[in-house]
Motif scaffolding. Sequence first.
Motif, PDB file in Angstrom:
ATOM      1  N   VAL A 227     -37.203  -2.556  28.606  1.00  0.00           N
ATOM      2  CA  VAL A 227     -37.829  -1.237  28.632  1.00  0.00           C
ATOM      3  C   VAL A 227     -37.847  -0.784  30.089  1.00  0.00           C
ATOM      4  O   VAL A 227     -38.346  -1.495  30.966  1.00  0.00           O
ATOM      5  N   SER A 228     -37.312   0.407  30.346  1.00  0.00           N
ATOM      6  CA  SER A 228     -37.230   0.911  31.708  1.00  0.00           C
ATOM      7  C   SER A 228     -38.578   1.457  32.175  1.00  0.00           C
ATOM      8  O   SER A 228     -39.500   1.663  31.377  1.00  0.00           O
ATOM      9  N   ASP A 229     -38.676   1.711  33.475  1.00  0.00           N
ATOM     10  CA  ASP A 229     -39.890   2.309  34.028  1.00  0.00           C
ATOM     11  C   ASP A 229     -40.146   3.677  33.426  1.00  0.00           C
ATOM     12  O   ASP A 229     -41.293   4.056  33.195  1.00  0.00           O
ATOM     13  N   SER A 230     -39.064   4.425  33.172  1.00  0.00           N
ATOM     14  CA  SER A 230     -39.243   5.761  32.589  1.00  0.00           C
ATOM     15  C   SER A 230     -39.749   5.667  31.154  1.00  0.00           C
ATOM     16  O   SER A 230     -40.529   6.518  30.709  1.00  0.00           O
ATOM     17  N   ASP A 231     -39.336   4.627  30.404  1.00  0.00           N
ATOM     18  CA  ASP A 231     -39.858   4.419  29.058  1.00  0.00           C
ATOM     19  C   ASP A 231     -41.362   4.161  29.103  1.00  0.00           C
ATOM     20  O   ASP A 231     -42.127   4.695  28.299  1.00  0.00           O
ATOM     21  N   ALA A 232     -41.783   3.307  30.036  1.00  0.00           N
ATOM     22  CA  ALA A 232     -43.210   3.005  30.178  1.00  0.00           C
ATOM     23  C   ALA A 232     -43.986   4.249  30.596  1.00  0.00           C
ATOM     24  O   ALA A 232     -45.095   4.490  30.103  1.00  0.00           O
ATOM     25  N   ARG A 233     -43.406   5.025  31.487  1.00  0.00           N
ATOM     26  CA  ARG A 233     -44.069   6.263  31.927  1.00  0.00           C
ATOM     27  C   ARG A 233     -44.173   7.246  30.759  1.00  0.00           C
ATOM     28  O   ARG A 233     -45.187   7.944  30.622  1.00  0.00           O
ATOM     29  N   ALA A 234     -43.166   7.273  29.910  1.00  0.00           N
ATOM     30  CA  ALA A 234     -43.209   8.153  28.737  1.00  0.00           C
ATOM     31  C   ALA A 234     -44.369   7.771  27.825  1.00  0.00           C
ATOM     32  O   ALA A 234     -45.049   8.651  27.267  1.00  0.00           O
TER      33      ALA A 234
END
Length: 264
Positions: free
Chosen positions: A223-230
Amino acid sequence: MTDVQGPSTARDPEGASVEEARVAVVIEDEEDIRSLLSTVLAQAGFEVHGAANGADGVELVREHRPLVTTLDVNMPGMDGFETAKRIRAISSTYIVMLSARTEEIDALQGLEAGADDYVAKPFRPRELRARIDAMLRRPRHVAPADPDAVGENGSPDGVWLEHHGLRLNASTHLVTVDDHHVELTRSEFDILADLLVAGRRVRAKSDLALMLRGDQYAVSDFVSDSDARAIEVHMANLRRKLGESPAQPRWIETVRGVGYRLTA
């Protein structure tokens, strides 16, 4: 102008009912891209309706009640962000935003406007199809982890999950807080349902991101950082709609550095 393309003989996407799987709306001002998107969705078994601007697209969503809506960000007049907000006011359709903007802030702005996914242009039709299929694989009917998670007030339309006056029915897609109806996007609803089932077990941001992608049982759990931020953006929107303060949560508490769980 409205383009209509009938469904192919392909099977309905997994996880969607026959009736829901029949309709999609494509909102895109470039005719070539609109045609390509319509073809991809028709091959996936959808009846597709197309619009060249946001205002017409909102009306198509209102008229046809699609399961999936693709939405271009950069359109003349009403842009994709405003169009998404107007669609969210009338529909729980899955919204996939498409844009040549690749900065993370643009993706987050799209999610805050109500989108379920954000795809950068140029896109590969096969990848787009896979991402739409993944959305449709999300669990549509939630079984409680234990009998204590179920509220006393049963419903002929399915099981209600309840926690401190917050009630959710997975079958009818209804959420109420102290008997007042709350409108959520599909992603917000799925996150809330997942947390209600988990109870006091912590759900990591990565777990929730994989669930939204339909990959919770995948071998790879990247899971990418952008996924977590989403997930953080979806959670902020969810809390705002529920009327909850993160500092003094009534329903969902943050486990710092890990994820979220229900309050005691």
